[in-house]
Motif scaffolding. Structure first.
Motif, PDB file in Angstrom:
ATOM      1  N   ALA A 190      -8.657   9.624  -1.766  1.00  0.00           N
ATOM      2  CA  ALA A 190      -9.964   9.176  -1.290  1.00  0.00           C
ATOM      3  C   ALA A 190     -11.086  10.144  -1.640  1.00  0.00           C
ATOM      4  CB  ALA A 190      -9.915   8.969   0.224  1.00  0.00           C
ATOM      5  N   TYR A 191     -10.826  11.457  -1.630  1.00  0.00           N
ATOM      6  CA  TYR A 191     -11.894  12.434  -1.831  1.00  0.00           C
ATOM      7  C   TYR A 191     -11.836  13.085  -3.210  1.00  0.00           C
ATOM      8  CZ  TYR A 191     -13.327  12.467   3.120  1.00  0.00           C
ATOM      9  OH  TYR A 191     -13.807  12.125   4.361  1.00  0.00           O
ATOM     10  N   THR A 192     -11.241  12.418  -4.165  1.00  0.00           N
ATOM     11  CA  THR A 192     -11.096  13.007  -5.489  1.00  0.00           C
ATOM     12  C   THR A 192     -12.307  12.676  -6.355  1.00  0.00           C
ATOM     13  OG1 THR A 192      -9.813  11.061  -6.119  1.00  0.00           O
ATOM     14  CG2 THR A 192      -8.595  13.029  -5.476  1.00  0.00           C
ATOM     15  N   GLY A 193     -12.727  13.650  -7.171  1.00  0.00           N
ATOM     16  CA  GLY A 193     -13.772  13.410  -8.155  1.00  0.00           C
ATOM     17  C   GLY A 193     -13.152  12.862  -9.425  1.00  0.00           C
ATOM     18  N   GLY A 194     -13.848  13.045 -10.545  1.00  0.00           N
ATOM     19  CA  GLY A 194     -13.317  12.501 -11.787  1.00  0.00           C
ATOM     20  C   GLY A 194     -13.902  13.177 -13.004  1.00  0.00           C
ATOM     21  N   LEU A 195     -13.216  13.004 -14.128  1.00  0.00           N
ATOM     22  CA  LEU A 195     -13.649  13.529 -15.415  1.00  0.00           C
ATOM     23  C   LEU A 195     -14.049  12.348 -16.287  1.00  0.00           C
ATOM     24  CD1 LEU A 195     -13.786  16.230 -17.067  1.00  0.00           C
ATOM     25  CD2 LEU A 195     -11.538  15.609 -17.988  1.00  0.00           C
ATOM     26  N   HIS A 196     -15.261  12.389 -16.830  1.00  0.00           N
ATOM     27  CA  HIS A 196     -15.746  11.280 -17.652  1.00  0.00           C
ATOM     28  C   HIS A 196     -14.873  11.100 -18.895  1.00  0.00           C
ATOM     29  CE1 HIS A 196     -19.371  10.002 -15.579  1.00  0.00           C
ATOM     30  NE2 HIS A 196     -19.647  11.278 -15.348  1.00  0.00           N
ATOM     31  N   SER A 197     -14.682   9.862 -19.274  1.00  0.00           N
ATOM     32  CA  SER A 197     -13.858   9.554 -20.441  1.00  0.00           C
ATOM     33  C   SER A 197     -14.436  10.148 -21.715  1.00  0.00           C
ATOM     34  CB  SER A 197     -13.719   8.039 -20.606  1.00  0.00           C
ATOM     35  OG  SER A 197     -14.990   7.448 -20.853  1.00  0.00           O
ATOM     36  N   THR A 198     -15.707  10.485 -21.706  1.00  0.00           N
ATOM     37  CA  THR A 198     -16.352  11.088 -22.878  1.00  0.00           C
ATOM     38  C   THR A 198     -16.125  12.590 -22.959  1.00  0.00           C
ATOM     39  OG1 THR A 198     -18.389  11.272 -21.585  1.00  0.00           O
ATOM     40  CG2 THR A 198     -18.162   9.337 -22.990  1.00  0.00           C
ATOM     41  N   ALA A 236     -12.674  -3.944  -7.177  1.00  0.00           N
ATOM     42  CA  ALA A 236     -12.386  -5.317  -6.757  1.00  0.00           C
ATOM     43  C   ALA A 236     -12.229  -6.262  -7.939  1.00  0.00           C
ATOM     44  CB  ALA A 236     -13.503  -5.810  -5.836  1.00  0.00           C
ATOM     45  N   GLN A 237     -12.917  -5.954  -9.048  1.00  0.00           N
ATOM     46  CA  GLN A 237     -12.812  -6.769 -10.259  1.00  0.00           C
ATOM     47  C   GLN A 237     -12.503  -5.851 -11.431  1.00  0.00           C
ATOM     48  OE1 GLN A 237     -16.671  -8.791 -10.181  1.00  0.00           O
ATOM     49  NE2 GLN A 237     -15.659 -10.641  -9.451  1.00  0.00           N
ATOM     50  N   PRO A 238     -11.218  -5.528 -11.655  1.00  0.00           N
ATOM     51  CA  PRO A 238     -10.849  -4.640 -12.769  1.00  0.00           C
ATOM     52  C   PRO A 238     -11.349  -5.206 -14.094  1.00  0.00           C
ATOM     53  CG  PRO A 238      -8.985  -5.025 -11.316  1.00  0.00           C
ATOM     54  CD  PRO A 238     -10.042  -5.986 -10.904  1.00  0.00           C
ATOM     55  N   ARG A 239     -11.730  -4.307 -14.985  1.00  0.00           N
ATOM     56  CA  ARG A 239     -12.244  -4.722 -16.291  1.00  0.00           C
ATOM     57  C   ARG A 239     -11.577  -3.911 -17.383  1.00  0.00           C
ATOM     58  NH1 ARG A 239     -18.512  -4.060 -16.607  1.00  0.00           N
ATOM     59  NH2 ARG A 239     -18.015  -4.740 -18.740  1.00  0.00           N
ATOM     60  N   LEU A 240     -11.329  -4.545 -18.512  1.00  0.00           N
ATOM     61  CA  LEU A 240     -10.787  -3.890 -19.688  1.00  0.00           C
ATOM     62  C   LEU A 240     -11.917  -3.698 -20.700  1.00  0.00           C
ATOM     63  CD1 LEU A 240      -8.526  -2.977 -21.664  1.00  0.00           C
ATOM     64  CD2 LEU A 240      -8.279  -5.397 -22.284  1.00  0.00           C
ATOM     65  N   ILE A 241     -12.122  -2.459 -21.154  1.00  0.00           N
ATOM     66  CA  ILE A 241     -13.179  -2.179 -22.132  1.00  0.00           C
ATOM     67  C   ILE A 241     -12.675  -1.128 -23.121  1.00  0.00           C
ATOM     68  CG2 ILE A 241     -15.052  -2.662 -20.492  1.00  0.00           C
ATOM     69  CD1 ILE A 241     -15.422   0.391 -20.244  1.00  0.00           C
ATOM     70  N   PRO A 242     -13.284  -1.012 -24.296  1.00  0.00           N
ATOM     71  CA  PRO A 242     -12.978   0.127 -25.161  1.00  0.00           C
ATOM     72  C   PRO A 242     -13.346   1.421 -24.430  1.00  0.00           C
ATOM     73  CG  PRO A 242     -14.242  -1.529 -26.351  1.00  0.00           C
ATOM     74  CD  PRO A 242     -14.280  -1.916 -24.905  1.00  0.00           C
ATOM     75  N   MET A 243     -12.559   2.445 -24.628  1.00  0.00           N
ATOM     76  CA  MET A 243     -12.833   3.717 -23.963  1.00  0.00           C
ATOM     77  C   MET A 243     -14.154   4.290 -24.459  1.00  0.00           C
ATOM     78  SD  MET A 243     -10.499   7.158 -24.015  1.00  0.00           S
ATOM     79  CE  MET A 243     -11.263   8.781 -23.881  1.00  0.00           C
ATOM     80  N   PRO A 244     -15.148   4.462 -23.557  1.00  0.00           N
ATOM     81  CA  PRO A 244     -16.437   5.036 -23.999  1.00  0.00           C
ATOM     82  C   PRO A 244     -16.255   6.441 -24.551  1.00  0.00           C
ATOM     83  CG  PRO A 244     -16.615   4.035 -21.829  1.00  0.00           C
ATOM     84  CD  PRO A 244     -15.156   4.118 -22.140  1.00  0.00           C
ATOM     85  N   ARG A 245     -16.943   6.739 -25.632  1.00  0.00           N
ATOM     86  CA  ARG A 245     -16.857   8.048 -26.268  1.00  0.00           C
ATOM     87  C   ARG A 245     -18.257   8.574 -26.513  1.00  0.00           C
ATOM     88  NH1 ARG A 245     -11.971   9.551 -28.255  1.00  0.00           N
ATOM     89  NH2 ARG A 245     -10.309   8.003 -28.096  1.00  0.00           N
TER      90      ARG A 245
END
Length: 235
Positions: free
Chosen positions: A199-207, A226-235
């Motif tokens: 719950a309290y975790t941050g994150g590292l941007h995919s870029t 709530a609405q998962p999405r599939l996209i190309p990994m942003p770079r």
């Protein structure tokens, strides 16, 4: 070769608020909660729970945070387990924010873990935050192999069929003038990196270079929510 659900298959393929895909010959589902489901093995995998993070921050002199992160994380895990009826649970490391955090968990949280473990094979993968043995039931391993899949905490450059965590990947998108950031699964033909489940975790941007260096140029992201999405990994 990995395959993912096409838009035309969305009604059938988006099950349990997730997206189905094939990885290393296994049919998997990326759930909107951030958990990974493998129906063929009745296996649920979660990464980076970081239980006890609020307590650890205060213990080390940081600001006081509402001490409900562990309860929220375990409640979400209980929902996923009830929904999937998983027989095997893999926690991909950094399940506790440090070794002392496991001892400091509230008795109610410890009891809930015991309840969730009952009747299931439970595997704790060692992480960099919790590298030693944890006084909880279940198996404690550095990695675990299931068919063509290998589960470990940190991705390796020679990984094949590798499922890992550690990086807490997230994706930032611009939509209709707004910036949206979501935790995300990252996927290419050789590795799958799970988002942080805690719950309290941050994150590292995919870029970030740490992620672009290990993911293939055609890697994809599956956004949680709530609405998962599939996209190309942003770079």
């Amino acid at each position: 070769m990995n395959t993912l659900a096409s838009p035309a298959e969305s009604n059938e393929e988006r099950i349990m608020n997730g997206i189905d895909f094939t990885f290393a010959g296994q049919r998997l589902t990326a759930l909107g909660s951030g958990a990974l489901w493998c129906a063929a093995h009745a296996l649920l995998c979660v990464s980076d729970l970081h239980l006890g993070k609020s307590e650890r921050i205060v213990r080390r002199g940081g600001p006081a945070l509402p001490p409900y992160d562990s309860r929220e994380t375990l409640t979400r895990l209980a929902r996923d387990l009830a929904h999937t009826a998983a027989n095997t649970v893999i926690c991909l490391g950094d399940s506790f924010d440090d070794l002392d955090a496991s001892d400091a968990l509230a008795s109610e949280d410890k009891s809930q873990i015991v309840t969730l473990q009952a009747g299931r094979r439970w595997i704790w993968i060692e992480g960099n935050h919790d590298p030693g043995p944890v006084e909880m039931g279940g198996m404690h391993l550095s990695d675990w192999v299931c068919g063509n899949l290998i589960f470990r905490h940190i991705a390796r450059t020679d990984g094949r069929g590798e499922i890992s965590g550690h990086y807490h990947p997230k994706v930032c998108l611009n939509a209709k003038g707004r910036s949206i950031t979501r935790a995300a699964f990252l996927l290419d033909d050789t590795r799958l990196i799970l988002p942080a489940y805690g719950a309290y975790t941050g994150g590292l941007h995919s870029t970030d270079k740490a992620l672009t260096d290990i993911m293939a140029p055609d890697a994809r992201a599956i956004l949680t929510g709530a609405q998962p999405r599939l996209i190309p990994m942003p770079r």
